[in-house]
Design an enzyme around this catalytic site. Structure first.
Site, PDB file in Angstrom:
ATOM      1  N   TRP A 170       0.838  -1.214   0.000  1.00 35.45           N
ATOM      2  CA  TRP A 170       0.000   0.000   0.000  1.00 35.45           C
ATOM      3  C   TRP A 170       0.872   1.263   0.000  1.00 35.45           C
ATOM      4  CZ3 TRP A 170      -0.292   4.036   3.542  1.00 35.45           C
ATOM      5  CH2 TRP A 170      -1.352   4.921   3.357  1.00 35.45           C
ATOM      6  N   SER A 204       3.447  -7.225   1.862  1.00 35.11           N
ATOM      7  CA  SER A 204       2.460  -6.519   2.676  1.00 35.11           C
ATOM      8  C   SER A 204       1.072  -6.617   2.030  1.00 35.11           C
ATOM      9  CB  SER A 204       2.921  -5.069   2.860  1.00 35.11           C
ATOM     10  OG  SER A 204       2.173  -4.421   3.872  1.00 35.11           O
ATOM     11  N   PHE A 216       4.157   6.499   7.266  1.00 33.68           N
ATOM     12  CA  PHE A 216       4.060   5.070   7.006  1.00 33.68           C
ATOM     13  C   PHE A 216       5.406   4.492   6.591  1.00 33.68           C
ATOM     14  CE2 PHE A 216       2.821   1.445   4.171  1.00 33.68           C
ATOM     15  CZ  PHE A 216       2.307   0.646   5.166  1.00 33.68           C
ATOM     16  N   LEU A 217       6.153   5.225   5.794  1.00 36.87           N
ATOM     17  CA  LEU A 217       7.487   4.775   5.393  1.00 36.87           C
ATOM     18  C   LEU A 217       8.374   4.559   6.617  1.00 36.87           C
ATOM     19  CD1 LEU A 217       8.313   6.992   2.269  1.00 36.87           C
ATOM     20  CD2 LEU A 217       7.850   4.545   2.300  1.00 36.87           C
ATOM     21  N   GLN A 264       7.466   1.430   8.657  1.00 35.06           N
ATOM     22  CA  GLN A 264       7.896   0.158   8.077  1.00 35.06           C
ATOM     23  C   GLN A 264       9.339  -0.186   8.453  1.00 35.06           C
ATOM     24  OE1 GLN A 264       6.415  -0.666   3.902  1.00 35.06           O
ATOM     25  NE2 GLN A 264       6.070   1.520   4.021  1.00 35.06           N
ATOM     26  N   ASP A 283       9.135  -6.875  12.886  1.00 32.86           N
ATOM     27  CA  ASP A 283       8.026  -6.224  12.179  1.00 32.86           C
ATOM     28  C   ASP A 283       6.883  -5.909  13.150  1.00 32.86           C
ATOM     29  OD1 ASP A 283       6.144  -5.340  10.354  1.00 32.86           O
ATOM     30  OD2 ASP A 283       6.422  -7.009   8.975  1.00 32.86           O
ATOM     31  N   HIS A 336       9.549  -4.634   8.434  1.00 25.68           N
ATOM     32  CA  HIS A 336       8.504  -4.870   7.447  1.00 25.68           C
ATOM     33  C   HIS A 336       9.043  -5.021   6.019  1.00 25.68           C
ATOM     34  CE1 HIS A 336       4.255  -5.112   6.615  1.00 25.68           C
ATOM     35  NE2 HIS A 336       4.301  -4.147   5.718  1.00 25.68           N
TER      36      HIS A 336
END
Length: 257
Positions: free
Chosen positions: A20, A80, A142-143, A146, A206, A234
């Site tokens: 995503w 993912s 979000f980056l 991860q 993760d 992740h």
């Protein structure tokens, strides 16, 4: 909708689906490794990278669009959210999927009473609210999430941002649709209907797709191959590319018989 796809190498077919908010350029370095032995097709998900988005919000619609852009028969590798799409494709078109390799993959991405090793619904709701306010800042957050706790996090984040800039930013409406799918889709019970072999590769650090989920997966997939990459979060294919590459090669050899 006709999705953007790009192929590299020669040999048995592989399809790679990204996560995503990303695009298929995240696979660039890793796909080049696999292309030594395989023909690798990278697909931009709907509304991501160079792919259009027609507004359809069902996982089956996204999966059919991926199938339309893919070779007739291949092993599919998903990272993912891309792993969830690979599973849906395998359920929709079993004759076309030779096997699924899930990197940081989940059949359900949020917690439930009987599914504790996943993201909390509160965290995902916060992302959805933040996305409406500022999708660029939400993607940045979000980056970083991860990479949290991973080996080589700083270098990886820099490389990932560099790769993502090679293609257009994802469309806000596609981002919203993707998050709603992450919140609502639960493929756990359907896993028993899979007719292809599966391999699941997790990072032991993760926080988005915890490695402990592999224990619970065995109740639906007792024959699945499970692996944990120590020191990875992740993005094991970025932080530990050689180890992840070897794990995938061994899985592909068994899947191709």
């Amino acid at each position: 909708m006709k999705l953007a796809a790009e192929s590299l190498g020669a040999g048995p077919d592989l399809v790679m689906l990204h996560g995503w908010g990303m695009n298929s350029s995240v696979w660039a370095d890793f796909a080049a490794r696999l292309a030594d032995d395989y023909r690798v097709t990278r697909i931009d998900l709907p509304g991501h990278g160079n792919s259009p988005f027609d507004g359809r919000q069902e996982l089956t619609a996204w999966a059919r669009a991926c199938l339309d852009a893919a070779p007739d028969r291949a092993v599919w590798i998903g990272w993912s959210f891309g792993s969830m799409l690979c599973l849906q494709c395998a359920l929709l078109a079993p004759s076309r999927i030779e096997g699924v390799v899930a990197l940081a993959g989940m059949p359900r991405f949020i917690q439930a009473m009987d599914w504790q090793y996943a993201m909390s619904p509160t965290t995902l709701d916060q992302f959805i609210k933040a996305l409406h306010k500022d999708h660029v800042q939400t993607l940045e957050r979000f980056l970083a999430l991860q990479m949290l706790r991973s080996d080589h996090a700083v270098q990886m984040l820099k490389r990932l941002k560099s790769l993502l800039r090679e293609r257009p930013d994802p469309l806000p409406e596609a981002l919203r649709s993707g998050l709603e799918l992450l919140k609502s889709v639960d493929l756990r019970e359907q896993l028993t209907k899979l007719s292809c072999p599966t391999t699941w590769i997790y990072g032991n650090r993760d926080t988005l797709a915890p490695a402990k989920a592999s224990d619970d997966l065995r109740q639906w997939l007792p024959g699945a191959s499970m692996h944990i990459v120590e020191g990875a979060a992740h993005t094991p294919f970025l932080s530990h590319p050689e180890e992840t590459h070897q794990l995938i090669l061994r899985s592909l050899e068994s899947m191709h018989g």
